[in-house]
Write an enzyme that holds these catalytic residues in place. Structure first.
Site, PDB file in Angstrom:
ATOM      1  N   THR A 128       0.815  -1.216   0.000  1.00  0.00           N
ATOM      2  CA  THR A 128       0.000   0.000   0.000  1.00  0.00           C
ATOM      3  C   THR A 128       0.850   1.267   0.000  1.00  0.00           C
ATOM      4  OG1 THR A 128      -1.459   1.287   1.450  1.00  0.00           O
ATOM      5  CG2 THR A 128      -0.107  -0.355   2.519  1.00  0.00           C
ATOM      6  N   ASP A 129       0.284   2.355  -0.507  1.00  0.00           N
ATOM      7  CA  ASP A 129       0.983   3.650  -0.453  1.00  0.00           C
ATOM      8  C   ASP A 129       1.098   4.173   0.978  1.00  0.00           C
ATOM      9  OD1 ASP A 129      -1.679   4.320  -0.010  1.00  0.00           O
ATOM     10  OD2 ASP A 129      -1.755   5.908  -1.519  1.00  0.00           O
ATOM     11  N   GLU A 130       0.321   3.571   1.913  1.00  0.00           N
ATOM     12  CA  GLU A 130       0.336   4.090   3.287  1.00  0.00           C
ATOM     13  C   GLU A 130       1.686   3.882   3.959  1.00  0.00           C
ATOM     14  OE1 GLU A 130      -3.251   3.499   5.540  1.00  0.00           O
ATOM     15  OE2 GLU A 130      -4.416   3.213   3.715  1.00  0.00           O
ATOM     16  N   TYR A 154      -1.381  -0.278  11.077  1.00  0.00           N
ATOM     17  CA  TYR A 154      -1.571  -0.983   9.802  1.00  0.00           C
ATOM     18  C   TYR A 154      -0.406  -0.693   8.855  1.00  0.00           C
ATOM     19  CZ  TYR A 154      -3.146  -1.550   4.946  1.00  0.00           C
ATOM     20  OH  TYR A 154      -3.219  -1.865   3.604  1.00  0.00           O
ATOM     21  N   LYS A 158       2.540  -3.191   7.314  1.00  0.00           N
ATOM     22  CA  LYS A 158       2.754  -3.397   5.871  1.00  0.00           C
ATOM     23  C   LYS A 158       4.187  -2.995   5.487  1.00  0.00           C
ATOM     24  CE  LYS A 158       0.159  -4.551   3.083  1.00  0.00           C
ATOM     25  NZ  LYS A 158      -0.292  -5.885   2.582  1.00  0.00           N
TER      26      LYS A 158
HETATM   27  P1  NAD Z   1      -9.581  -7.291   2.720  1.00  0.00           P
HETATM   28  O1  NAD Z   1      -9.463  -6.953   4.172  1.00  0.00           O
HETATM   29  O2  NAD Z   1     -10.856  -7.029   2.007  1.00  0.00           O
HETATM   30  O3  NAD Z   1      -9.230  -8.839   2.495  1.00  0.00           O
HETATM   31  C1  NAD Z   1      -8.198  -9.505   3.157  1.00  0.00           C
HETATM   32  C2  NAD Z   1      -8.389 -11.004   2.949  1.00  0.00           C
HETATM   33  O4  NAD Z   1      -7.304 -11.678   3.605  1.00  0.00           O
HETATM   34  C3  NAD Z   1      -9.686 -11.565   3.549  1.00  0.00           C
HETATM   35  O5  NAD Z   1     -10.304 -12.450   2.641  1.00  0.00           O
HETATM   36  C4  NAD Z   1      -9.205 -12.298   4.794  1.00  0.00           C
HETATM   37  O6  NAD Z   1     -10.057 -13.398   5.146  1.00  0.00           O
HETATM   38  C5  NAD Z   1      -7.828 -12.769   4.361  1.00  0.00           C
HETATM   39  N1  NAD Z   1      -6.934 -12.994   5.506  1.00  0.00           N
HETATM   40  C6  NAD Z   1      -6.702 -12.173   6.553  1.00  0.00           C
HETATM   41  N2  NAD Z   1      -5.824 -12.737   7.411  1.00  0.00           N
HETATM   42  C7  NAD Z   1      -5.484 -13.938   6.873  1.00  0.00           C
HETATM   43  C8  NAD Z   1      -4.595 -14.985   7.280  1.00  0.00           C
HETATM   44  N3  NAD Z   1      -3.903 -14.887   8.407  1.00  0.00           N
HETATM   45  N4  NAD Z   1      -4.484 -16.073   6.485  1.00  0.00           N
HETATM   46  C9  NAD Z   1      -5.199 -16.180   5.333  1.00  0.00           C
HETATM   47  N5  NAD Z   1      -6.053 -15.226   4.916  1.00  0.00           N
HETATM   48  C10 NAD Z   1      -6.196 -14.115   5.667  1.00  0.00           C
HETATM   49  O7  NAD Z   1      -8.367  -6.519   2.070  1.00  0.00           O
HETATM   50  P2  NAD Z   1      -8.244  -5.848   0.630  1.00  0.00           P
HETATM   51  O8  NAD Z   1      -8.756  -4.455   0.700  1.00  0.00           O
HETATM   52  O9  NAD Z   1      -8.754  -6.772  -0.404  1.00  0.00           O
HETATM   53  O10 NAD Z   1      -6.650  -5.743   0.522  1.00  0.00           O
HETATM   54  C11 NAD Z   1      -5.883  -6.811  -0.035  1.00  0.00           C
HETATM   55  C12 NAD Z   1      -4.419  -6.425   0.004  1.00  0.00           C
HETATM   56  O11 NAD Z   1      -4.203  -5.207  -0.708  1.00  0.00           O
HETATM   57  C13 NAD Z   1      -3.894  -6.178   1.423  1.00  0.00           C
HETATM   58  O12 NAD Z   1      -2.601  -6.715   1.528  1.00  0.00           O
HETATM   59  C14 NAD Z   1      -3.848  -4.666   1.543  1.00  0.00           C
HETATM   60  O13 NAD Z   1      -2.839  -4.254   2.434  1.00  0.00           O
HETATM   61  C15 NAD Z   1      -3.541  -4.260   0.107  1.00  0.00           C
HETATM   62  N6  NAD Z   1      -4.036  -2.934  -0.300  1.00  0.00           N
HETATM   63  C16 NAD Z   1      -5.337  -2.590  -0.090  1.00  0.00           C
HETATM   64  C17 NAD Z   1      -5.782  -1.337  -0.520  1.00  0.00           C
HETATM   65  C18 NAD Z   1      -7.223  -0.919  -0.353  1.00  0.00           C
HETATM   66  O14 NAD Z   1      -7.535   0.238  -0.659  1.00  0.00           O
HETATM   67  N7  NAD Z   1      -8.128  -1.774   0.076  1.00  0.00           N
HETATM   68  C19 NAD Z   1      -4.895  -0.458  -1.154  1.00  0.00           C
HETATM   69  C20 NAD Z   1      -3.566  -0.864  -1.347  1.00  0.00           C
HETATM   70  C21 NAD Z   1      -3.145  -2.109  -0.930  1.00  0.00           C
HETATM   71  P1  TYD Z   2     -10.490   4.178   4.702  1.00  0.00           P
HETATM   72  O1  TYD Z   2     -11.481   3.746   3.679  1.00  0.00           O
HETATM   73  O2  TYD Z   2     -10.537   3.581   6.068  1.00  0.00           O
HETATM   74  O3  TYD Z   2      -9.045   4.027   4.046  1.00  0.00           O
HETATM   75  P2  TYD Z   2      -7.584   4.530   4.596  1.00  0.00           P
HETATM   76  O4  TYD Z   2      -7.696   4.922   6.003  1.00  0.00           O
HETATM   77  O5  TYD Z   2      -6.775   3.271   4.425  1.00  0.00           O
HETATM   78  O6  TYD Z   2      -7.191   5.642   3.686  1.00  0.00           O
HETATM   79  O7  TYD Z   2     -10.635   5.750   4.878  1.00  0.00           O
HETATM   80  C1  TYD Z   2     -10.477   6.643   3.789  1.00  0.00           C
HETATM   81  C2  TYD Z   2     -10.551   8.056   4.333  1.00  0.00           C
HETATM   82  O8  TYD Z   2     -11.876   8.287   4.813  1.00  0.00           O
HETATM   83  C3  TYD Z   2      -9.629   8.285   5.524  1.00  0.00           C
HETATM   84  O9  TYD Z   2      -9.127   9.621   5.446  1.00  0.00           O
HETATM   85  C4  TYD Z   2     -10.542   8.151   6.733  1.00  0.00           C
HETATM   86  C5  TYD Z   2     -11.876   8.643   6.204  1.00  0.00           C
HETATM   87  N1  TYD Z   2     -13.083   8.030   6.800  1.00  0.00           N
HETATM   88  C6  TYD Z   2     -14.111   8.835   7.290  1.00  0.00           C
HETATM   89  O10 TYD Z   2     -14.047  10.084   7.261  1.00  0.00           O
HETATM   90  N2  TYD Z   2     -15.224   8.220   7.812  1.00  0.00           N
HETATM   91  C7  TYD Z   2     -15.340   6.864   7.894  1.00  0.00           C
HETATM   92  O11 TYD Z   2     -16.356   6.363   8.407  1.00  0.00           O
HETATM   93  C8  TYD Z   2     -14.267   6.046   7.361  1.00  0.00           C
HETATM   94  C9  TYD Z   2     -14.361   4.547   7.407  1.00  0.00           C
HETATM   95  C10 TYD Z   2     -13.164   6.684   6.811  1.00  0.00           C
END
Ligand code: NAD
Ligand code: TYD
Length: 348
Positions: A128-130, A154, A158
């Site tokens: 992630t970019d975070e 988090y 990562k």
């Molecule tokens: P998500 O939380 O929707 O899904 C995570 C999945 O991993 C779930 O199906 C969960 O059951 C599984 N999981 C968790 N712990 C586990 C374990 N110990 N063993 C096996 N499976 C396990 O997450 P997402 O949003 O789909 O993100 C997927 C990946 O992409 C993550 O690594 C996250 O850091 C990265 N990512 C997410 C975003 C975003 O905006 N959502 C952006 C950049 C990177």
């Molecule tokens: P989120 O979807 O949790 O992603 P991330 O924290 O990984 O960027 O949140 C996106 C942005 O929205 C973040 O600045 C927090 C804000 N946010 C709210 O203002 N209200 C909410 O209920 C949630 C879940 C997030």
């Protein structure tokens, strides 16, 4: 000639499930093995469109289980790993960091180790970019060379997993590729994240909680564009390299919430300003030129089009939304597909 056998960890989560569906469409000759622990956000309904697909195997198990992972890699003759499994929600990491260290740091290391022992040909670590920290309004976007400065538990977990992944590439010469993406949105996202939470709350005429002043900026990417990027990294990425993906779509949270309310024809009066998230990162923005130039990848979706599509998906999938909101999804697979459920115990 057989296609690739790919282990997809976290393939029942939001991005993983979109990726699995994409890969089955694009590469029917490949075989996908999904390893997912089905935590609170892992949902087998996310793979329902593929039910009966013989090119897909689901294994319920934990990436921290080294014996299980090692056996799967050998038994399934895995060629490549796409590693999505993670604890992924910042707010949960603030409430309790330990599960994030366990899955994101320990689990990733278990997987890297098993991949090293099995001599896996490709390991894409989805990050992630975070990990880069936060930007001020005038800062240039993050590049792959921006020093890591994570600020939430988090992001710190990562960043640790990124360092380990790159250390395995450097120390052992493993073919590891790290991808770092900005905020995703689209179908199947668990409604604890901003966009699906706001869509479902607005549809139900419930209040929309905006943290702090709502002026935080995120760089939004439609999930299909991220999945295309991961596939490009899997097929064309250079081992040991990092690739950023982003949507070139910076947007303030409050503006995002206004857009969602407008698309749903709901009043702005549903917005509630609530206490800010502790340590809230102010702005993320991604420079993704490297992926564009070296992987031939490009984000195709504008934020406006992606948001329309996402709102449409949540409106047109009330069964998915209700099952997630009621908790029904947690037993969905066992009830419907018990005969095809493969558990860690059986594999071991
Ligand atoms: P998500 O939380 O929707 O899904 C995570 C999945 O991993 C779930 O199906 C969960 O059951 C599984 N999981 C968790 N712990 C586990 C374990 N110990 N063993 C096996 N499976 C396990 O997450 P997402 O949003 O789909 O993100 C997927 C990946 O992409 C993550 O690594 C996250 O850091 C990265 N990512 C997410 C975003 C975003 O905006 N959502 C952006 C950049 C990177
Ligand atoms: P989120 O979807 O949790 O992603 P991330 O924290 O990984 O960027 O949140 C996106 C942005 O929205 C973040 O600045 C927090 C804000 N946010 C709210 O203002 N209200 C909410 O209920 C949630 C879940 C997030």
């Amino acid at each position: 000639m057989r296609g690739m056998n790919v282990l997809v960890t976290g393939g029942c989560g939001f991005i993983g499930a979109n990726f699995v569906q994409q890969q089955r469409r694009l590469y029917p000759q490949d075989r996908l093995i999904v390893l997912d622990a089905l935590t609170y956000c892992g949902n087998l309904r996310n793979l329902e469109p593929l039910s009966g697909d013989r090119g897909l195997r689901f294994v319920k198990g934990d990436i921290c289980d080294g014996d299980l992972v090692g056996k799967l890699l050998l038994e399934e003759e895995i060629d490549a790993i796409c590693h999505f499994a993670a604890e992924s929600h910042v707010d949960r990491s603030i409430l309790g960091p330990l599960p994030f260290v366990q899955t994101n740091v320990v689990g990733t290391t278990v997987l890297l180790d098993a991949a090293r022992n099995a001599g896996i040909g490709r390991f894409v670590h989805v990050s992630t970019d975070e990990v880069y920290g936060t930007l001020s309004p005038s800062d240039p976007p993050f590049t792959e060379n921006t020093p890591l400065a994570p600020r939430s538990p988090y992001a710190a977990s990562k960043a640790a997993s990124d360092h380990l992944a790159l250390a395995y590439a450097h120390t052992y010469g493993m073919p590891v590729i790290v991808t770092r993406c900005s905020n995703n949105y689209g179908p199947y996202q668990f409604p604890e994240k901003l966009i699906p939470l706001m869509i479902l709350s607005a549809m139900a005429d419930k209040p929309l909680p905006v943290y702090g002043d709502g002026q935080q900026v995120r760089d939004w990417i439609y999930v299909a564009d991220h999945c295309a990027g991961i596939d490009a990294a899997l097929r064309r990425g250079q081992p040991g390299e990092v690739y950023n993906f982003g949507g070139r779509a910076e947007c303030r949270n409050l503006q995002m919430v206004h857009s969602i309310l407008a698309l749903l024809h709901k009043p702005q009066s549903l917005i509630r300003f609530v206490a800010d998230r502790p340590g809230h990162d102010r702005r993320y923005a991604i420079d993704c030129q490297k992926a564009e130039q070296q992987l031939g990848w490009q984000a195709r979706w504008t934020l406006a089009d992606g948001l329309v599509e996402t709102v449409r998906w949540y409106r047109e999938n009330p069964a998915w939304c209700q099952s997630v909101q009621s908790g029904e999804y947690r037993t969905f697979f066992e009830r419907n597909y018990a005969d095809r459920l493969v558990t860690a115990k059986e594999v071991a």
